[in-house]
Write a protein that holds these residues in place. Structure first.
Motif, PDB file in Angstrom:
ATOM      1  N   GLN A 119       0.640  -1.256   0.084  1.00  0.00           N
ATOM      2  CA  GLN A 119       0.009   0.015   0.065  1.00  0.00           C
ATOM      3  C   GLN A 119       0.921   1.157  -0.084  1.00  0.00           C
ATOM      4  O   GLN A 119       2.142   1.278   0.447  1.00  0.00           O
ATOM      5  N   VAL A 120       0.518   2.467  -0.624  1.00  0.00           N
ATOM      6  CA  VAL A 120       1.127   3.540  -0.553  1.00  0.00           C
ATOM      7  C   VAL A 120       0.358   4.702  -0.054  1.00  0.00           C
ATOM      8  O   VAL A 120      -0.802   4.796  -0.171  1.00  0.00           O
ATOM      9  N   PRO A 121       0.963   5.825   0.425  1.00  0.00           N
ATOM     10  CA  PRO A 121       0.324   7.240   0.965  1.00  0.00           C
ATOM     11  C   PRO A 121       0.008   7.795  -0.366  1.00  0.00           C
ATOM     12  O   PRO A 121       0.654   8.719  -0.888  1.00  0.00           O
ATOM     13  N   LEU A 122      -1.112   7.444  -1.029  1.00  0.00           N
ATOM     14  CA  LEU A 122      -1.529   8.159  -2.354  1.00  0.00           C
ATOM     15  C   LEU A 122      -1.818   9.464  -2.473  1.00  0.00           C
ATOM     16  O   LEU A 122      -1.681  10.075  -3.307  1.00  0.00           O
ATOM     17  N   GLN A 123      -2.077  10.101  -1.204  1.00  0.00           N
ATOM     18  CA  GLN A 123      -2.388  11.339  -1.221  1.00  0.00           C
ATOM     19  C   GLN A 123      -1.206  12.431  -1.426  1.00  0.00           C
ATOM     20  O   GLN A 123      -1.372  13.617  -1.736  1.00  0.00           O
ATOM     21  N   ASP A 124       0.016  11.723  -1.561  1.00  0.00           N
ATOM     22  CA  ASP A 124       1.188  12.591  -1.736  1.00  0.00           C
ATOM     23  C   ASP A 124       2.129  11.729  -2.898  1.00  0.00           C
ATOM     24  O   ASP A 124       2.374  10.869  -2.525  1.00  0.00           O
ATOM     25  N   VAL A 125       1.795  12.091  -4.249  1.00  0.00           N
ATOM     26  CA  VAL A 125       2.430  11.288  -5.136  1.00  0.00           C
ATOM     27  C   VAL A 125       3.832  11.073  -5.099  1.00  0.00           C
ATOM     28  O   VAL A 125       4.364   9.720  -5.616  1.00  0.00           O
ATOM     29  N   GLU A 126       4.661  11.903  -4.715  1.00  0.00           N
ATOM     30  CA  GLU A 126       6.125  11.749  -4.229  1.00  0.00           C
ATOM     31  C   GLU A 126       6.338  10.590  -3.337  1.00  0.00           C
ATOM     32  O   GLU A 126       6.985   9.839  -3.587  1.00  0.00           O
ATOM     33  N   LEU A 127       5.631  10.781  -2.015  1.00  0.00           N
ATOM     34  CA  LEU A 127       5.829   9.915  -0.990  1.00  0.00           C
ATOM     35  C   LEU A 127       5.370   8.598  -1.520  1.00  0.00           C
ATOM     36  O   LEU A 127       5.965   7.418  -1.292  1.00  0.00           O
ATOM     37  N   ALA A 128       4.202   8.315  -2.330  1.00  0.00           N
ATOM     38  CA  ALA A 128       3.486   7.296  -2.916  1.00  0.00           C
ATOM     39  C   ALA A 128       4.639   6.571  -3.852  1.00  0.00           C
ATOM     40  O   ALA A 128       4.665   5.240  -3.978  1.00  0.00           O
ATOM     41  N   CYS A 129       4.962   7.214  -4.628  1.00  0.00           N
ATOM     42  CA  CYS A 129       6.170   6.580  -5.936  1.00  0.00           C
ATOM     43  C   CYS A 129       7.345   5.990  -5.115  1.00  0.00           C
ATOM     44  O   CYS A 129       7.721   4.999  -5.461  1.00  0.00           O
ATOM     45  N   ARG A 130       7.778   6.866  -4.165  1.00  0.00           N
ATOM     46  CA  ARG A 130       9.037   6.264  -3.392  1.00  0.00           C
ATOM     47  C   ARG A 130       8.907   5.074  -2.497  1.00  0.00           C
ATOM     48  O   ARG A 130       9.479   4.000  -2.296  1.00  0.00           O
ATOM     49  N   GLU A 131       7.412   5.165  -1.822  1.00  0.00           N
ATOM     50  CA  GLU A 131       7.188   3.666  -1.170  1.00  0.00           C
ATOM     51  C   GLU A 131       6.914   2.591  -2.034  1.00  0.00           C
ATOM     52  O   GLU A 131       7.106   1.751  -1.577  1.00  0.00           O
ATOM     53  N   ALA A 132       6.139   2.993  -3.151  1.00  0.00           N
ATOM     54  CA  ALA A 132       5.885   1.742  -4.172  1.00  0.00           C
ATOM     55  C   ALA A 132       7.360   1.278  -4.469  1.00  0.00           C
ATOM     56  O   ALA A 132       7.483  -0.150  -4.747  1.00  0.00           O
ATOM     57  N   THR A 133       8.134   2.060  -4.888  1.00  0.00           N
ATOM     58  CA  THR A 133       9.595   1.596  -5.074  1.00  0.00           C
ATOM     59  C   THR A 133      10.371   0.924  -4.145  1.00  0.00           C
ATOM     60  O   THR A 133      10.971  -0.301  -4.242  1.00  0.00           O
ATOM     61  N   ARG A 134      10.326   1.518  -2.926  1.00  0.00           N
ATOM     62  CA  ARG A 134      11.045   0.742  -1.712  1.00  0.00           C
ATOM     63  C   ARG A 134      10.544  -0.556  -1.534  1.00  0.00           C
ATOM     64  O   ARG A 134      10.830  -1.463  -1.301  1.00  0.00           O
ATOM     65  N   ALA A 135       8.953  -0.896  -1.616  1.00  0.00           N
ATOM     66  CA  ALA A 135       8.324  -2.114  -1.213  1.00  0.00           C
ATOM     67  C   ALA A 135       8.766  -2.849  -2.284  1.00  0.00           C
ATOM     68  O   ALA A 135       8.899  -4.213  -1.957  1.00  0.00           O
ATOM     69  N   HIS A 136       8.779  -2.499  -3.459  1.00  0.00           N
ATOM     70  CA  HIS A 136       8.778  -3.480  -4.600  1.00  0.00           C
ATOM     71  C   HIS A 136      10.304  -4.153  -4.387  1.00  0.00           C
ATOM     72  O   HIS A 136      10.435  -5.502  -4.671  1.00  0.00           O
ATOM     73  N   ARG A 137      11.240  -3.389  -4.285  1.00  0.00           N
ATOM     74  CA  ARG A 137      12.468  -3.777  -4.211  1.00  0.00           C
ATOM     75  C   ARG A 137      12.826  -4.695  -2.905  1.00  0.00           C
ATOM     76  O   ARG A 137      13.534  -5.446  -2.892  1.00  0.00           O
ATOM     77  N   ALA A 138      12.015  -4.250  -2.027  1.00  0.00           N
ATOM     78  CA  ALA A 138      12.054  -5.226  -0.661  1.00  0.00           C
ATOM     79  C   ALA A 138      11.229  -6.619  -0.777  1.00  0.00           C
ATOM     80  O   ALA A 138      11.543  -7.556   0.177  1.00  0.00           O
TER      81      ALA A 138
END
Length: 341
Positions: A119-138
């Motif tokens: 899941q991602v903090p979709l209300q902030d697109v920069e943070l959502a993109c950052r977490e999507a990438t971090r989680a995918h790499r994890a």
């Protein structure tokens, strides 16, 4: 035996009210587990939200049920009440990271049979993109997002930016309806889930098509809509006819709506053989994946049986829908070892 990969199921980690209070003491979701450890209640603050049982939070119990159901691999994603879109972005970002790490912990001892979507903090697109990438790499196999962000549908530039990021980073996206439209008329009988939820999904799909958003998102995006795409397959003809007859419908959409069917996938959670046949006829056998909505009562109780026992689907089509399409969509490794485990 045909491999079964259930790509749409939910989890809720065993978080207590104190931990949830770090997000919001009054409304954040937490899990109240009964003394026997078998059943519980998802709570939002002091309010009971949904009765649940052990398989939602216990990977051992989940795997026991998957064994009994003949499911080889299952992808888990957040119960939508966990999204946290209503909160400030920083708090929602920390919450998403914590929930994503918890999800991987639940998967860790499953020998590859349980996998997670972040899941991602979709209300902030920069943070959502950052977490999507971090989680995918994890280790997450993709992300799950809600089908809208308040009044913003998927064609909103904010959300299109996120989808483009996922395309560029090779992160598959599952879109799940939530926070269903209702003006208070749907008071009983779970009507928001039965009527508004399918409409929410169709709204997302048609918004992407008619807005021209698909022209702005790379074709490499792997995008799937839950619950068989809601009412989309049945009403696609209506949308196509409107595009052909009314210039106000096609003003932002350069191509016929039916030409965009190769831009997304749907799951198989439609519960009726006639509906599944229409769905496969509409989307094609390469773009439908087994999804159950497990472990909730509105999900498919015998996961995969609707597909496996369908009288009009070929053996090749069944094999694709039950496992092959998901293996390709999520770029899954060889799953022979998971089946052996």
């Amino acid at each position: 035996m045909t491999l079964r990969i259930d790509m749409h199921s939910h989890f809720f980690p065993p978080i207590g009210r104190e931990e949830a209070a770090t997000l919001d003491a009054q409304h954040a979701p937490w899990l109240r587990i009964d003394a026997d450890g078998q059943r519980g209640m998802i709570m939002t603050g002091e309010r009971a939200f949904r009765p649940v049982y052990r398989a939602l939070w216990d990977p051992v119990a989940r795997l026991e049920e998957l064994d009994a159901l003949g499911v080889d691999v299952q992808l888990m994603c957040a119960t939508p009440v966990m999204f946290g879109y209503r909160y400030d972005a920083a708090g929602a970002h920390e919450w998403a990271m914590r929930m994503n790490d918890r999800a991987l912990e639940l998967c860790a001892a499953s020998h590859g049979r349980l996998m997670a979507l972040a899941q991602v903090p979709l209300q902030d697109v920069e943070l959502a993109c950052r977490e999507a990438t971090r989680a995918h790499r994890a280790g997450h196999r993709g992300v799950q997002i809600g089908n809208h962000l308040g009044p913003r549908d998927l064609d909103d530039e904010h959300l299109v930016t996120f989808l483009a990021h996922c395309a560029n980073d090779g992160i598959p996206v599952l879109v799940h309806p939530w926070d269903m439209m209702t003006d208070g008329r749907m008071k009983k009988w779970m009507l928001p889930w039965l009527v508004a939820m399918p409409a929410e999904t169709q709204l997302s799909m048609v918004s992407l098509i008619l807005s021209g958003a698909f022209e702005r998102v790379p074709k490499s995006l792997k995008l799937c809509f839950a619950h068989g795409g809601g009412s989309f397959a049945f009403l696609l003809g209506r949308v196509q006819n409107a595009w052909e007859q009314r210039d106000i419908v096609r003003e932002d959409c350069p191509n016929p709506p039916v030409s965009y069917l190769d831009r997304f996938y749907v799951d198989s959670a439609v519960f009726d053989p006639r509906a599944l046949k229409l769905l496969v006829d509409t989307m094609g056998e390469d773009r439908v994946m087994l999804g159950s909505d497990y472990p909730f009562p509105l999900g498919e109780q015998k996961i995969g049986d609707l597909v496996a026992n369908h009288a009009e689907l070929s053996a090749a089509a069944k094999a694709k829908i039950l496992g092959g399409n998901a293996q390709r969509f999520f770029d899954l490794p060889d799953l022979a070892s998971a089946r052996a485990a």
